[in-house]
Design a protein around this motif. Structure first.
Motif, PDB file in Angstrom:
ATOM      1  N   ALA A 132       0.834  -1.205   0.000  1.00  0.00           N
ATOM      2  CA  ALA A 132       0.000   0.000   0.000  1.00  0.00           C
ATOM      3  C   ALA A 132       0.865   1.250   0.000  1.00  0.00           C
ATOM      4  O   ALA A 132       0.594   2.217  -0.719  1.00  0.00           O
ATOM      5  N   ARG A 133       1.914   1.256   0.795  1.00  0.00           N
ATOM      6  CA  ARG A 133       2.794   2.431   0.843  1.00  0.00           C
ATOM      7  C   ARG A 133       3.511   2.638  -0.488  1.00  0.00           C
ATOM      8  O   ARG A 133       3.712   3.773  -0.932  1.00  0.00           O
ATOM      9  N   GLN A 134       3.895   1.546  -1.134  1.00  0.00           N
ATOM     10  CA  GLN A 134       4.525   1.663  -2.452  1.00  0.00           C
ATOM     11  C   GLN A 134       3.563   2.272  -3.466  1.00  0.00           C
ATOM     12  O   GLN A 134       3.941   3.140  -4.261  1.00  0.00           O
ATOM     13  N   GLY A 135       2.306   1.816  -3.436  1.00  0.00           N
ATOM     14  CA  GLY A 135       1.319   2.355  -4.361  1.00  0.00           C
ATOM     15  C   GLY A 135       1.051   3.827  -4.119  1.00  0.00           C
ATOM     16  O   GLY A 135       0.917   4.614  -5.065  1.00  0.00           O
ATOM     17  N   MET A 136       0.982   4.223  -2.858  1.00  0.00           N
ATOM     18  CA  MET A 136       0.769   5.631  -2.524  1.00  0.00           C
ATOM     19  C   MET A 136       1.923   6.495  -3.028  1.00  0.00           C
ATOM     20  O   MET A 136       1.714   7.599  -3.554  1.00  0.00           O
ATOM     21  N   LYS A 137       3.132   6.011  -2.884  1.00  0.00           N
ATOM     22  CA  LYS A 137       4.299   6.780  -3.315  1.00  0.00           C
ATOM     23  C   LYS A 137       4.366   6.888  -4.834  1.00  0.00           C
ATOM     24  O   LYS A 137       4.611   7.962  -5.387  1.00  0.00           O
ATOM     25  N   LYS A 138       4.143   5.769  -5.538  1.00  0.00           N
ATOM     26  CA  LYS A 138       4.226   5.780  -6.998  1.00  0.00           C
ATOM     27  C   LYS A 138       3.152   6.663  -7.628  1.00  0.00           C
ATOM     28  O   LYS A 138       3.376   7.251  -8.688  1.00  0.00           O
ATOM     29  N   SER A 139       2.006   6.744  -6.988  1.00  0.00           N
ATOM     30  CA  SER A 139       0.911   7.544  -7.541  1.00  0.00           C
ATOM     31  C   SER A 139       0.962   8.993  -7.080  1.00  0.00           C
ATOM     32  O   SER A 139       0.106   9.791  -7.459  1.00  0.00           O
ATOM     33  N   GLY A 140       1.927   9.346  -6.245  1.00  0.00           N
ATOM     34  CA  GLY A 140       2.099  10.723  -5.821  1.00  0.00           C
ATOM     35  C   GLY A 140       1.190  11.175  -4.696  1.00  0.00           C
ATOM     36  O   GLY A 140       1.142  12.357  -4.371  1.00  0.00           O
ATOM     37  N   LEU A 141       0.486  10.234  -4.063  1.00  0.00           N
ATOM     38  CA  LEU A 141      -0.437  10.606  -2.990  1.00  0.00           C
ATOM     39  C   LEU A 141       0.286  10.883  -1.672  1.00  0.00           C
ATOM     40  O   LEU A 141       0.029  11.885  -1.008  1.00  0.00           O
ATOM     41  N   TYR A 142       1.168   9.957  -1.288  1.00  0.00           N
ATOM     42  CA  TYR A 142       1.927  10.171  -0.052  1.00  0.00           C
ATOM     43  C   TYR A 142       3.277   9.475  -0.165  1.00  0.00           C
ATOM     44  O   TYR A 142       3.324   8.280  -0.452  1.00  0.00           O
ATOM     45  N   PRO A 143       4.368  10.187   0.040  1.00  0.00           N
ATOM     46  CA  PRO A 143       4.407  11.633   0.249  1.00  0.00           C
ATOM     47  C   PRO A 143       3.855  12.384  -0.975  1.00  0.00           C
ATOM     48  O   PRO A 143       4.078  11.960  -2.109  1.00  0.00           O
ATOM     49  N   PHE A 144       3.156  13.480  -0.716  1.00  0.00           N
ATOM     50  CA  PHE A 144       2.534  14.211  -1.812  1.00  0.00           C
ATOM     51  C   PHE A 144       3.602  14.717  -2.777  1.00  0.00           C
ATOM     52  O   PHE A 144       4.570  15.362  -2.371  1.00  0.00           O
ATOM     53  N   ASN A 145       3.431  14.405  -4.054  1.00  0.00           N
ATOM     54  CA  ASN A 145       4.424  14.751  -5.070  1.00  0.00           C
ATOM     55  C   ASN A 145       3.814  15.728  -6.066  1.00  0.00           C
ATOM     56  O   ASN A 145       3.112  15.326  -6.999  1.00  0.00           O
ATOM     57  N   SER A 146       4.093  17.009  -5.868  1.00  0.00           N
ATOM     58  CA  SER A 146       3.541  18.030  -6.765  1.00  0.00           C
ATOM     59  C   SER A 146       4.199  17.994  -8.144  1.00  0.00           C
ATOM     60  O   SER A 146       3.682  18.587  -9.093  1.00  0.00           O
ATOM     61  N   LYS A 147       5.342  17.305  -8.250  1.00  0.00           N
ATOM     62  CA  LYS A 147       6.065  17.215  -9.531  1.00  0.00           C
ATOM     63  C   LYS A 147       5.800  15.889 -10.243  1.00  0.00           C
ATOM     64  O   LYS A 147       6.572  15.494 -11.114  1.00  0.00           O
ATOM     65  N   TRP A 148       4.701  15.224  -9.876  1.00  0.00           N
ATOM     66  CA  TRP A 148       4.429  13.907 -10.460  1.00  0.00           C
ATOM     67  C   TRP A 148       4.325  13.983 -11.976  1.00  0.00           C
ATOM     68  O   TRP A 148       4.836  13.112 -12.685  1.00  0.00           O
ATOM     69  N   VAL A 149       3.655  14.994 -12.499  1.00  0.00           N
ATOM     70  CA  VAL A 149       3.468  15.119 -13.953  1.00  0.00           C
ATOM     71  C   VAL A 149       4.811  15.264 -14.650  1.00  0.00           C
ATOM     72  O   VAL A 149       5.058  14.642 -15.697  1.00  0.00           O
ATOM     73  N   VAL A 150       5.703  16.065 -14.087  1.00  0.00           N
ATOM     74  CA  VAL A 150       7.017  16.280 -14.700  1.00  0.00           C
ATOM     75  C   VAL A 150       7.851  15.004 -14.646  1.00  0.00           C
ATOM     76  O   VAL A 150       8.535  14.658 -15.618  1.00  0.00           O
ATOM     77  N   GLU A 151       7.777  14.284 -13.535  1.00  0.00           N
ATOM     78  CA  GLU A 151       8.593  13.084 -13.362  1.00  0.00           C
ATOM     79  C   GLU A 151       8.039  11.876 -14.096  1.00  0.00           C
ATOM     80  O   GLU A 151       8.738  10.868 -14.228  1.00  0.00           O
ATOM     81  N   ASN A 152       6.805  11.949 -14.563  1.00  0.00           N
ATOM     82  CA  ASN A 152       6.179  10.785 -15.220  1.00  0.00           C
ATOM     83  C   ASN A 152       5.661  11.147 -16.605  1.00  0.00           C
ATOM     84  O   ASN A 152       4.560  10.736 -16.995  1.00  0.00           O
ATOM     85  N   LYS A 153       6.433  11.925 -17.348  1.00  0.00           N
ATOM     86  CA  LYS A 153       6.021  12.317 -18.694  1.00  0.00           C
ATOM     87  C   LYS A 153       5.822  11.111 -19.605  1.00  0.00           C
ATOM     88  O   LYS A 153       4.980  11.137 -20.513  1.00  0.00           O
ATOM     89  N   ASP A 154       6.598  10.061 -19.390  1.00  0.00           N
ATOM     90  CA  ASP A 154       6.480   8.884 -20.256  1.00  0.00           C
ATOM     91  C   ASP A 154       5.110   8.223 -20.143  1.00  0.00           C
ATOM     92  O   ASP A 154       4.666   7.543 -21.073  1.00  0.00           O
TER      93      ASP A 154
END
Length: 412
Positions: free
Chosen positions: A349-371
């Motif tokens: 669950a923690r891995q899924g939260m991190k990869k999806s940018g939920l927690y820790p909150f990742n405001s740069k998710w779009v930039v880091e996941n352009k692919d």
């Protein structure tokens, strides 16, 4: 004309020429003479083909350029970062959902809701247990036959499907948190009525199933899938009860909880359920349509492992007890065992939260996941690149460096 060394178009062809005792130069020349024919190679009895070179050239911005398969082979040699790959089928709706603008707006809303919760609860930072994700997955015992070793020409039956079509199924509604707290499950069974022998009645009037551990929610629907009525009357009260249990266990009484849901109709468009959750201090955030494969923690990290463990169990079950029916009650019982196994420690669950940018909150998710936001990325050739490819094709050059040296000599 300048004579330059030649060779086959790929490492596979080089090995093929050596195995058959054919000279590399002869094999290459034979392909060049058939310039308009599509080169093919045999792998396990199948033909692996090149894409249409004219379409490739047009996609790379070379309009009006008459491309050949020889040119395409040269393009792949000169640019190792390019590769011939099989495209993935992608629905138009999903392709439209995975765009940077829509997902950026989702993260903006998410940040705003987090700030509102922190202010309302007088907190400096969000407890990870207060961030949750809910989704559903189908459970069935109707799997493929699997691979076996058998003598040629002989049919071996290793597994027998359970009673009739073998499509006993149910739906598991799962909630995960970004912290250490592990939620119970809610199971939707297929059918109209419950077998009375499977019911356990409690003094307070509650009814549970013998096959399920205490705290697990359940309901019956005709097809074993979610519907609006079940979501409003059964699942929503169960979610609120589960959230209250989490608050008590983690010391977060009266704190707001952020619940992220996908765009399934029952989840986010029932006003009755939304009002109940709002009264229970549960902030519901809907993900953009057709983005669950990248933004939903359960899809990103949990369900793949869950389904793999489940199919492995069903495979062993059918091998050990061929023809023995697994009832829907047994189906739910064994599924719960596997769910508890993979969720031990809540690491998935923690891995899924991190990869999806939920927690820790990742405001740069779009930039880091352009692919993940592009269906395909075109390779753009400059005029210099086109000149190199033209010279390489004219002189049958295998090396980009040699071709560039020739262009330099001509220029001088």
């Amino acid at each position: 004309m300048l004579k330059l060394p030649t060779g086959p178009f790929s490492e596979f062809q080089r090995r093929l020429c050596q195995d058959k005792g054919v000279k590399e130069e002869a094999a290459t020349r034979a392909m060049i003479e058939k310039d308009q024919e599509q080169p093919q190679s045999s792998r396990g009895g199948r033909l692996v083909s090149y894409p249409d070179p004219n379409r490739v050239a047009a996609a790379y911005g070379m309009q009006g350029f008459k491309a050949t398969y020889r040119w395409l082979a040269g393009l792949l040699r000169c640019y190792p970062e390019l590769a011939k790959r099989r495209s993935q089928a992608f629905q138009q709706l999903r392709a439209g959902g995975m765009n940077a603008t829509q997902i950026s707006e989702y993260f903006t809303i998410l940040q705003k809701v987090i700030d509102e919760c922190l202010t309302a609860d007088d907190l400096m930072e969000m407890d990870p247990n207060l961030i949750a994700n809910l989704d559903e997955t189908n459970i069935t015992q109707d799997i493929h036959g699997g691979l076996i070793i058998s003598k040629r020409g002989k049919w071996d039956v290793k597994k027998v499907r359970n009673k009739g079509s073998g499509k006993s199924r149910c739906t598991s509604v799962n909630v995960i948190s970004a912290g250490d707290y592990i939620y119970d499950s809610f199971l939707l069974l297929e059918g109209q009525e419950v077998d009375k022998k499977q019911i356990v009645r409690h003094p307070d009037g509650r009814e549970d199933l013998k096959c399920l551990k205490e705290g697990t929610g359940w309901a019956m629907t005709p097809c074993g899938y979610m519907n609006d009525e079940t979501w409003d009357e059964k699942v929503t009260p169960w979610i609120i009860n589960q959230v209250n249990k989490m608050r008590e266990a983690t010391g977060n009484q009266n704190k707001h909880v952020i619940l992220v849901l996908d765009g399934f109709g029952s989840h986010c468009y029932s006003w009755k359920s939304l009002h109940k959750m709002a009264d229970a201090k549960i902030k519901v955030i809907k993900m953009p349509f057709h983005t669950s494969s990248a933004l939903q923690p359960l899809d990103v990290a949990v369900f793949k492992v869950l389904k793999g463990e489940w199919w492995a169990f069903v495979d062993l079950y059918q091998l050990a007890m061929p023809g023995e029916a697994m009832s829907k009650y047994d189906l739910c019982k064994w599924f719960q065992v596997i769910w508890e196994k993979i969720m031990e420690g809540n690491e998935l669950a923690r891995q899924g939260m991190k990869k999806s940018g939920l927690y820790p909150f990742n405001s740069k998710w779009v930039v880091e996941n352009k692919d993940k936001l592009t269906i395909s990325e075109s390779f753009t050739c400059t005029e210099d690149d086109l000149a190199v490819l033209a010279v390489a094709e004219e002189y049958d050059i295998q090396s980009e460096t040699v071709a560039r040296d020739i262009i330099t000599d001509i220029a001088h």
